[in-house]
Design a protein around this motif. Structure first.
Motif, PDB file in Angstrom:
ATOM      1  N   ASP A  43      43.759  22.945  85.199  1.00 23.11           N
ATOM      2  CA  ASP A  43      43.799  22.149  86.432  1.00 23.11           C
ATOM      3  C   ASP A  43      42.622  22.487  87.338  1.00 23.11           C
ATOM      4  O   ASP A  43      42.008  21.593  87.946  1.00 23.11           O
ATOM      5  N   GLN A  44      42.283  23.769  87.406  1.00 21.11           N
ATOM      6  CA  GLN A  44      41.170  24.211  88.252  1.00 21.11           C
ATOM      7  C   GLN A  44      39.842  23.644  87.760  1.00 21.11           C
ATOM      8  O   GLN A  44      39.030  23.147  88.548  1.00 21.11           O
ATOM      9  N   ILE A  45      39.607  23.710  86.439  1.00 24.22           N
ATOM     10  CA  ILE A  45      38.362  23.194  85.879  1.00 24.22           C
ATOM     11  C   ILE A  45      38.291  21.677  86.067  1.00 24.22           C
ATOM     12  O   ILE A  45      37.257  21.127  86.474  1.00 24.22           O
ATOM     13  N   ALA A  46      39.399  20.975  85.806  1.00 18.36           N
ATOM     14  CA  ALA A  46      39.414  19.513  85.941  1.00 18.36           C
ATOM     15  C   ALA A  46      39.133  19.087  87.371  1.00 18.36           C
ATOM     16  O   ALA A  46      38.428  18.089  87.607  1.00 18.36           O
ATOM     17  N   ALA A  47      39.655  19.834  88.327  1.00 19.60           N
ATOM     18  CA  ALA A  47      39.467  19.475  89.736  1.00 19.60           C
ATOM     19  C   ALA A  47      38.009  19.562  90.157  1.00 19.60           C
ATOM     20  O   ALA A  47      37.592  18.889  91.108  1.00 19.60           O
ATOM     21  N   GLY A  48      37.223  20.371  89.439  1.00 25.64           N
ATOM     22  CA  GLY A  48      35.818  20.546  89.800  1.00 25.64           C
ATOM     23  C   GLY A  48      34.874  19.583  89.109  1.00 25.64           C
ATOM     24  O   GLY A  48      33.655  19.667  89.300  1.00 25.64           O
ATOM     25  N   ILE A  49      35.418  18.673  88.270  1.00 26.99           N
ATOM     26  CA  ILE A  49      34.590  17.730  87.531  1.00 26.99           C
ATOM     27  C   ILE A  49      35.042  16.312  87.867  1.00 26.99           C
ATOM     28  O   ILE A  49      36.202  15.954  87.650  1.00 26.99           O
ATOM     29  N   GLU A  50      34.145  15.527  88.364  1.00 29.38           N
ATOM     30  CA  GLU A  50      34.486  14.165  88.768  1.00 29.38           C
ATOM     31  C   GLU A  50      34.983  13.350  87.570  1.00 29.38           C
ATOM     32  O   GLU A  50      34.361  13.341  86.500  1.00 29.38           O
ATOM     33  N   GLY A  51      36.113  12.681  87.746  1.00 29.02           N
ATOM     34  CA  GLY A  51      36.657  11.822  86.700  1.00 29.02           C
ATOM     35  C   GLY A  51      37.331  12.553  85.575  1.00 29.02           C
ATOM     36  O   GLY A  51      37.663  11.933  84.551  1.00 29.02           O
ATOM     37  N   CYS A  52      37.543  13.854  85.716  1.00 29.74           N
ATOM     38  CA  CYS A  52      38.155  14.657  84.655  1.00 29.74           C
ATOM     39  C   CYS A  52      39.622  14.916  84.993  1.00 29.74           C
ATOM     40  O   CYS A  52      39.996  15.024  86.154  1.00 29.74           O
ATOM     41  N   ARG A  53      40.444  15.015  83.946  1.00 33.40           N
ATOM     42  CA  ARG A  53      41.846  15.345  84.153  1.00 33.40           C
ATOM     43  C   ARG A  53      42.293  16.367  83.110  1.00 33.40           C
ATOM     44  O   ARG A  53      41.695  16.471  82.028  1.00 33.40           O
ATOM     45  N   ALA A  54      43.327  17.118  83.449  1.00 36.65           N
ATOM     46  CA  ALA A  54      43.884  18.110  82.539  1.00 36.65           C
ATOM     47  C   ALA A  54      45.026  17.487  81.742  1.00 36.65           C
ATOM     48  O   ALA A  54      45.838  16.733  82.288  1.00 36.65           O
ATOM     49  N   VAL A  55      45.070  17.797  80.450  1.00 36.21           N
ATOM     50  CA  VAL A  55      46.151  17.353  79.565  1.00 36.21           C
ATOM     51  C   VAL A  55      46.797  18.602  78.992  1.00 36.21           C
ATOM     52  O   VAL A  55      46.111  19.472  78.450  1.00 36.21           O
ATOM     53  N   ALA A  56      48.109  18.699  79.088  1.00 38.67           N
ATOM     54  CA  ALA A  56      48.799  19.943  78.763  1.00 38.67           C
ATOM     55  C   ALA A  56      48.818  20.267  77.274  1.00 38.67           C
ATOM     56  O   ALA A  56      48.719  21.433  76.886  1.00 38.67           O
ATOM     57  N   ASP A  57      48.942  19.254  76.434  1.00 38.45           N
ATOM     58  CA  ASP A  57      49.049  19.480  74.990  1.00 38.45           C
ATOM     59  C   ASP A  57      47.701  19.208  74.328  1.00 38.45           C
ATOM     60  O   ASP A  57      47.143  18.117  74.483  1.00 38.45           O
ATOM     61  N   PRO A  58      47.171  20.166  73.538  1.00 34.93           N
ATOM     62  CA  PRO A  58      45.854  19.961  72.922  1.00 34.93           C
ATOM     63  C   PRO A  58      45.822  18.786  71.956  1.00 34.93           C
ATOM     64  O   PRO A  58      44.807  18.090  71.853  1.00 34.93           O
ATOM     65  N   LEU A  59      46.919  18.551  71.239  1.00 37.36           N
ATOM     66  CA  LEU A  59      46.938  17.429  70.305  1.00 37.36           C
ATOM     67  C   LEU A  59      46.962  16.100  71.046  1.00 37.36           C
ATOM     68  O   LEU A  59      46.370  15.112  70.589  1.00 37.36           O
ATOM     69  N   ASP A  60      47.616  16.073  72.206  1.00 36.81           N
ATOM     70  CA  ASP A  60      47.577  14.870  73.036  1.00 36.81           C
ATOM     71  C   ASP A  60      46.166  14.629  73.563  1.00 36.81           C
ATOM     72  O   ASP A  60      45.715  13.478  73.669  1.00 36.81           O
ATOM     73  N   ALA A  61      45.469  15.721  73.901  1.00 40.10           N
ATOM     74  CA  ALA A  61      44.088  15.590  74.388  1.00 40.10           C
ATOM     75  C   ALA A  61      43.189  14.996  73.311  1.00 40.10           C
ATOM     76  O   ALA A  61      42.337  14.143  73.588  1.00 40.10           O
ATOM     77  N   ILE A  62      43.377  15.434  72.064  1.00 43.90           N
ATOM     78  CA  ILE A  62      42.573  14.913  70.961  1.00 43.90           C
ATOM     79  C   ILE A  62      42.862  13.427  70.738  1.00 43.90           C
ATOM     80  O   ILE A  62      41.952  12.623  70.511  1.00 43.90           O
ATOM     81  N   ALA A  63      44.129  13.069  70.821  1.00 42.14           N
ATOM     82  CA  ALA A  63      44.530  11.686  70.544  1.00 42.14           C
ATOM     83  C   ALA A  63      44.278  10.742  71.709  1.00 42.14           C
ATOM     84  O   ALA A  63      44.354   9.516  71.535  1.00 42.14           O
ATOM     85  N   ASP A  64      43.959  11.265  72.866  1.00 41.40           N
ATOM     86  CA  ASP A  64      43.812  10.451  74.073  1.00 41.40           C
ATOM     87  C   ASP A  64      42.800   9.322  73.852  1.00 41.40           C
ATOM     88  O   ASP A  64      41.684   9.564  73.386  1.00 41.40           O
ATOM     89  N   PRO A  65      43.150   8.093  74.176  1.00 43.22           N
ATOM     90  CA  PRO A  65      42.217   6.973  73.969  1.00 43.22           C
ATOM     91  C   PRO A  65      40.970   7.038  74.840  1.00 43.22           C
ATOM     92  O   PRO A  65      39.986   6.346  74.549  1.00 43.22           O
ATOM     93  N   ASP A  66      41.000   7.856  75.887  1.00 41.16           N
ATOM     94  CA  ASP A  66      39.822   8.022  76.740  1.00 41.16           C
ATOM     95  C   ASP A  66      38.897   9.137  76.255  1.00 41.16           C
ATOM     96  O   ASP A  66      37.967   9.521  76.981  1.00 41.16           O
ATOM     97  N   VAL A  67      39.146   9.658  75.052  1.00 38.76           N
ATOM     98  CA  VAL A  67      38.336  10.746  74.485  1.00 38.76           C
ATOM     99  C   VAL A  67      37.609  10.237  73.249  1.00 38.76           C
ATOM    100  O   VAL A  67      38.228   9.714  72.320  1.00 38.76           O
ATOM    101  N   ASP A  68      36.287  10.384  73.238  1.00 42.23           N
ATOM    102  CA  ASP A  68      35.451   9.975  72.097  1.00 42.23           C
ATOM    103  C   ASP A  68      35.148  11.124  71.150  1.00 42.23           C
ATOM    104  O   ASP A  68      34.925  10.904  69.953  1.00 42.23           O
ATOM    105  N   ALA A  69      35.066  12.348  71.697  1.00 42.74           N
ATOM    106  CA  ALA A  69      34.680  13.506  70.897  1.00 42.74           C
ATOM    107  C   ALA A  69      35.295  14.749  71.522  1.00 42.74           C
ATOM    108  O   ALA A  69      35.702  14.745  72.694  1.00 42.74           O
TER     109      ALA A  69
END
Length: 339
Positions: A43-69
């Protein structure tokens, strides 16, 4: 072309550095998602980057449609599952070493990627992107020094974390020299022996430090590595190639050299890996982003390189315990089309 949207998984020391690197020094990409098992840190890292958000589950982060790589800077034991998810979703991934923590699972990753018919995994052996290593590699490839015969390496750290054990000296430190050897010589390592000199009195109880690694390549080239991770002095990485027509050394850390009264001579030792290899990390990430954006997906060490390093280190840990030379067990690369 719009910026590449990247998920950074694991925002500890390395991951936080990579998130900052992608945000401030790399063009053509932005950090869209971060994840860490310490959710407050994410949450701390995401708050310091414009347009960034934290996702709790790593597999959800990988599958997120807003993620290219994806950038994996998570602990090694989590890599297998996360890499398989990246392959399942066909998302390019830059994975910090190790590829996985054992040879069998590393080979499984290589085979699964090969089955897809496209390379998506790049392994974070950043020394291949360092200006000095690139110059040394070029010198060998052009034949300027004649046939290379011997490689001498030094890998010293001022300190390591409290949980750092003797096997981690092989798996986490020596692994870089393993990849450097394969990079410079373009051949596999076939045997390794780990020698335990007298232990540093300042090393934590039970940590065999320093260690000496002796490796032999397929064509008979000799490689020796001094590994000393509790020097208390600074970060020193040196590599010397001895060849038929001369030798060449990098990593001398020669900046300002001072001579002053009363009879002192010296300069500065690099304090840590960030200072020594900051340029290499920047180059590595920019080239990876460029490769993904133009459809090449990988511009550097592949999953096979991660597997080969794991195989050598596995044999190294066996030797650490036995004291004798151990043959490296690897499948033939030709046996896996596309590897």
């Amino acid at each position: 072309m719009s910026d590449l949207r990247i998920a950074v998984l694991g925002v500890g020391i390395m991951g936080a550095d990579h998130a900052a690197r992608l945000t401030t020094r790399i063009s053509g990409a932005r950090v869209a998602v971060v994840n860490d098992y310490l959710t407050d840190k994410a949450d701390q890292i995401a708050a310091g980057i414009e347009g960034c958000r934290a996702v709790a589950d790593p597999l959800d982060a990988i599958a997120d449609p807003d993620v290219d790589a994806v950038v994996l800077a998570t602990p090694g034991p989590t890599h297998e599952k996360q890499l398989l998810a990246c392959l399942e979703h066909r998302k390019p991934v830059l994975c910090e070493k190790p590829l996985t923590t054992d040879v069998e699972s590393a080979l499984g990753i290589v085979k699964r990627e090969a089955d897809l018919g496209t390379r998506l995994i790049q392994v974070g052996f950043m020394r291949r992107f360092d200006h000095e290593y690139i110059a040394l590699k070029s010198m060998l490839d052009t034949g300027e020094l004649g046939r290379p015969l011997v490689l001498h390496c030094v890998h010293r750290n001022p300190a390591v974390p409290p949980n750092f054990d003797s096997a981690m000296v092989v798996r986490d430190s020596l692994v870089h020299e393993v990849d450097v050897t394969r990079f410079l010589f373009d051949e596999e390592i076939v045997s390794i022996q780990i020698i335990r000199p007298a232990a540093n009195p300042a090393a934590p109880q039970g940590l065999a430090d320093p260690q000496i690694a002796v490796m032999r390549t397929a064509s008979g080239k000799h490689v020796d590595v001094e590994l000393f991770v509790t020097t208390g002095v600074g970060y020193e990485v040196r590599t010397e190639v001895v060849a038929a027509n001369g030798s060449a050394m990098i990593g001398l850390d020669v900046g300002l050299v001072r001579k002053s009264a009363p009879g002192t001579w010296g300069g500065q030792i690099t304090p840590g890996f960030r200072e020594r290899f900051g340029q290499a990390y920047d180059t590595e990430f920019q080239r990876w982003v460029d490769a993904v954006r133009d459809g090449r997906m990988v511009d550097g060490p592949t999953a096979w390189d991660g597997y080969a390093a794991a195989a050598v280190c596995e044999a190294g840990v066996v030797s650490l315990n036995s004291g004798g030379p151990v043959e490296v067990a690897m499948v033939s690369r030709d046996s896996i089309p596309g590897a």
